[in-house]
Scaffold this active site. Structure first.
Site, short mmCIF file in Angstrom:
data_model
loop_
_atom_site.label_atom_id
_atom_site.label_comp_id
_atom_site.label_asym_id
_atom_site.label_seq_id
_atom_site.Cartn_x
_atom_site.Cartn_y
_atom_site.Cartn_z
N VAL A 27 -26.16 47.80 -68.59
CA VAL A 27 -24.91 47.25 -68.04
C VAL A 27 -25.16 46.46 -66.76
O VAL A 27 -26.21 46.57 -66.14
CB VAL A 27 -23.89 48.37 -67.77
N GLU A 28 -24.15 45.68 -66.37
CA GLU A 28 -24.21 44.80 -65.20
C GLU A 28 -25.40 43.85 -65.27
O GLU A 28 -26.06 43.55 -64.28
CB GLU A 28 -24.24 45.61 -63.90
N GLY A 29 -25.69 43.39 -66.47
CA GLY A 29 -26.83 42.49 -66.68
C GLY A 29 -28.03 43.27 -67.15
O GLY A 29 -28.54 44.12 -66.43
#
Length: 818
Positions: free
Chosen positions: A497-499
């Site tokens: 997540v978040e990249g």
């Protein structure tokens, strides 16, 4: 001979000026004075004066230089600039440059680092952690959440809402807590050690989501309506960005909003017809307000001449007609609320755009700026929590678990894994505090937060692997007692997540850092894009020639520091850590040199050489992580107990930097450039080694007993009493430590032939009492500790029906247990 001497003096002056980064004018004056003195007391030599004159003319004749040299270079520079779409441009410009800029320029100002105020919690924040956070941690069972209920208990949800956990960052005037980023980090960290679902359910509303977007960009009307409701938990937020065809490449989202007229509250208004299909959206199944990112279009020109307006963000009540939520995904190892959201031809008024209609098309910039701060808080805090729990519990378990009549922590193979856990935990805590502290200082350091997200989640993954190896079967068998399994299973969530971490390492850290952190490149790009060509040339002229001097300085500094092993660098502190600053300055200078030459030689191709740029990103990352370790050591009073941890981490990071550089040199084309750079950076070959076995042994000792360092490194995790997973192990650990002198009496008696051990331990203790070796109280204490030890290393077992999901235990088993 005279000419050679004067040339050598001229080279020496140039070398000294470049090493100290003196201004060009100052260097010319010094060189000219030196030649005058030598000419006056010796003979006139033409060549040195010609060289000095040529440089002086180049420096002083502005118009000639700009017309004959700068202009052609400026045009060539513009022609080779890699193409950049709007999404890339906005991502590049988002956030701030902070300490990463110092590390990238090759000559870090360590006084600046040490001068940053120590991040600390306020009394109000600490009280909240000690009371409300501790209370809600005690209300949950990680096993029940993930295996039985697939959700937090209702009373836990109610408590989170009532006590303001969902509005930690919202200003007090809207009913929020208005806590610091450090407090947010500490709270999420502690919650995560009780239950990953508890941590996630709190971090998401306080990270990238409607509240943060509203605080920065919302209209007053939007703030006044939503923020009080979000702060009190009356509204549950989620934010929908990721879709099936657009994960890390958010600029490719197909979700659309078309400007049109429609009916809203009985009136015809100008608005948007939305269509979206999102997935992986945390809290979507229970959200009451949806933050939605989409591409906005105006094909009929209702707002102006621009058809493709760009990425836009709107807030939509999930009760609004056409909004679909409620279905759930089932994340691996953590049953937190996560699911899809969809909408087909959903009409909303333009006023629902965050910030109002004037912020149409500015959504990507808004998201990236908010994410750059949030990325440095949420996942780094949960990753640090994972390591802290593993450090405390694995150290204790290594004392409790015995094989071959020896505590497993005393085996060298186990010690190697424990050392990695210990070293990583120290660095993770240091990085967590400094990164969150940077946000509290007002910075939005996009590159540093990307470093934190990538390296801290990867480090936590490695820590969990080592902890599982040490625990063996105790870690593999799931159940109420297991404090590792859910985190071990769910670790890929943090990685993704978040990249995704692959993207973060290979594209973001160096790809963005090389441009934003470099003292000249980004400004040169801006100058090249200046619509006024002459103004662009004037600006570029100054930047370009200063860039040349910067590159020369980096070459001379890197070679000088390599030849002298950086001993010529001034130490910013006294004591044993001073040497570490020297070595980090050397690596910073090398990074500046190698990055500069790589950008010059590869140009736009460096963007596509992801593995090359990732290795330079690794160097920058380890420089930053090393900085956090040194800062943490200083901020905590330079305690002697910390020194082995500092040494272990700096040695390990320098070794990893060396590895990254060498892999970069091995794969750089042309090969001669890689070979030349290797000789400049490491003129005498490999300079750094991994931490020794002796140092490994030294840092794990604090894991085996009660001490200030162990408590400080694991401060802020939830332990609970002996009925909780970690509390059970900690309780047994304390009892075993307290009774070690008693156990030693039995061992000595057996060794001296005064006591013959029985087949069962209680019989041996009883015999020791009869022989006068132990008192009855000592025997009772020892047997209590042994019972706790055996209980702590035990694993759970369940009926077949329970494993199938039939959670009401059969009556026969219930009666037998009674």
């Amino acid at each position: 001979m005279v000419t050679l001497t004067q040339l050598l003096v001229l080279i020496g002056v140039t070398w000294g000026a470049a090493y100290t980064r003196a201004r060009t004018g100052s260097a010319l004056v010094i060189a000219g004075a030196a030649l005058l003195v030598m000419t006056f007391f010796g003979e006139f030599a033409l060549v040195p004066w010609l060289l000095l004159g040529a440089v002086a003319i180049l420096f002083l004749a502005d118009d000639l230089r700009k017309d004959k040299i700068t202009r052609p270079i400026f045009k060539m520079f513009k022609s080779v600039l890699p193409p950049m779409n709007q999404t890339e441009q906005e991502a590049l410009e988002a956030g701030d440059v902070w300490w990463d800029g110092e590390l990238f320029k090759g000559h870090p100002d360590w006084a600046q680092l040490l001068g940053y105020k120590k991040p600390e919690l306020s009394a109000e924040e600490q009280a909240f952690i000690d009371n409300q956070v501790e209370t809600v941690c005690g209300m949950v069972s990680d096993w029940d959440i993930n295996f039985k209920d697939k959700d937090l208990p209702v009373e836990a949800w109610d408590y989170l809402k009532k006590e303001g956990f969902l509005g930690l960052m919202i200003p007090k005037k809207y009913g929020g807590k208005e806590f610091s980023a450090l407090a947010h980090s500490a709270i999420v960290s502690k919650l995560s050690t009780a239950s990953g679902v508890l941590g996630v359910s709190t971090m998401v509303p306080n990270s990238l989501g409607p509240a943060e977007l509203l605080m920065h960009y919302g209209t007053e009307e939007q703030k006044n309506h939503y923020l009080p409701r979000l702060a009190k938990g009356q509204d549950i937020p989620c934010f929908a960005l990721t879709g099936p065809t657009a994960g890390s490449d958010a600029g490719a989202i197909p979700d659309s909003g078309v400007v049109c007229k429609g009916e809203f509250e009985g009136k015809e208004v100008l608005g948007l017809r939305l269509n979206w299909n999102k997935r992986y959206i945390t809290l979507a199944p229970i959200a009451t307000v949806l933050g939605l990112a989409f591409k906005m279009y105006d094909p009929d020109g209702l707002l102006g001449d621009q058809e493709d307006i760009g990425i836009t963000v709107a807030l939509i009540p999930t009760s609004h007609p056409g909004v679909e939520t409620g279905e759930r995904h089932y994340p691996m190892g953590q049953a937190f609320m996560n699911g899809p959201t969809r909408g087909k031809d959903v009409f909303i008024p333009l006023d629902w755009i965050v910030g109002g209609p004037e912020f149409a098309g500015k959504g990507w910039r808004m998201l990236v700026e908010c994410l750059s701060a949030g990325r440095g808080i949420s996942l780094p805090s949960s990753s640090t929590a994972t390591a802290k729990l593993a450090y405390r519990a694995t150290g204790a378990y290594s004392v409790l678990r015995e094989q071959f009549k020896t505590q497993i922590g005393k085996f060298e193979g186990v010690e190697e894994a424990l050392a990695r856990i210990a070293g990583a935990t120290y660095q993770l805590e240091a990085a967590r505090i400094m990164t969150a502290g940077s946000v509290d200082l007002g910075a939005k350091p996009s590159v540093i937060t990307a470093i934190a997200k990538y390296h801290m989640t990867e480090s936590a993954r490695s820590v969990l692997t080592d902890a599982m190896d040490v625990h063996g079967g105790r870690g593999v068998i799931m159940g109420e007692r297991n404090y590792l399994s859910s985190g071990y299973q769910s670790m890929p969530i943090s990685i993704t997540v978040e990249g995704a971490n692959i993207l973060t390492r290979n594209l973001m850290i160096f790809g963005q850092g090389a441009v934003r952190c470099h003292p000249f490149v980004y400004r040169e790009m801006q100058a090249a894009n200046n619509p006024n060509e002459q103004a662009g040339i004037d600006e570029f002229d100054s930047l370009f020639f200063r860039h040349i001097g910067y590159g020369l300085s980096n070459f001379i500094r890197s070679l000088s520091l390599g030849v002298t092993a950086a001993k010529i660098v001034k130490k910013p502190v006294s004591g044993p850590t001073g040497r570490f600053y020297q070595q980090l300055t050397r690596m910073s200078s090398a990074l500046a040199l190698v990055a500069d030459l790589s950008m010059a030689v590869l140009g736009g191709d460096l963007k596509r050489k992801e593995r090359l740029s990732a290795r330079l990103g690794d160097v920058l990352s380890y420089l930053y992580l090393s900085s956090t370790v040194l800062k943490y050591y200083e901020d905590n009073g330079r305690k002697e107990s910390d020194l082995p941890y500092v040494e272990w981490n700096i040695q390990n990071n320098l070794y990893l930097m060396q590895k990254a550089f060498n892999e970069f040199f091995d794969n750089l084309k042309p090969a001669w450039l890689g070979a030349m750079l290797r000789r400049v950076v490491f003129p005498f070959g490999a300079s750094y080694k991994k931490p020794s076995d002796r140092l490994d042994h030294k840092i794990v000792q604090s894991m085996f007993n009660q001490n200030e360092l162990r408590d400080r490194l694991t401060d802020g995790i939830f332990i609970g009493d002996e009925t909780y997973p970690v509390g059970r192990v900690e309780h047994a650990f304390n009892l075993v430590l307290a009774t070690q002198p008693i156990a030693l009496k039995i061992k000595l008696a057996v060794k001296e032939g005064k006591l013959v051990p029985a087949r069962e331990f209680p019989e041996t203790v009883e015999t020791a009492v009869a022989a006068g070796i132990l008192t009855q109280q000592e025997a009772n204490d020892l047997l209590t500790a042994e019972a706790a030890r055996l209980d702590a290393i035990q694993v759970d077992d369940y009926s077949k029906a329970y494993i199938r999901g039939e959670f009401e235990e059969p009556l026969a088993k219930t009666e037998a247990a009674a």
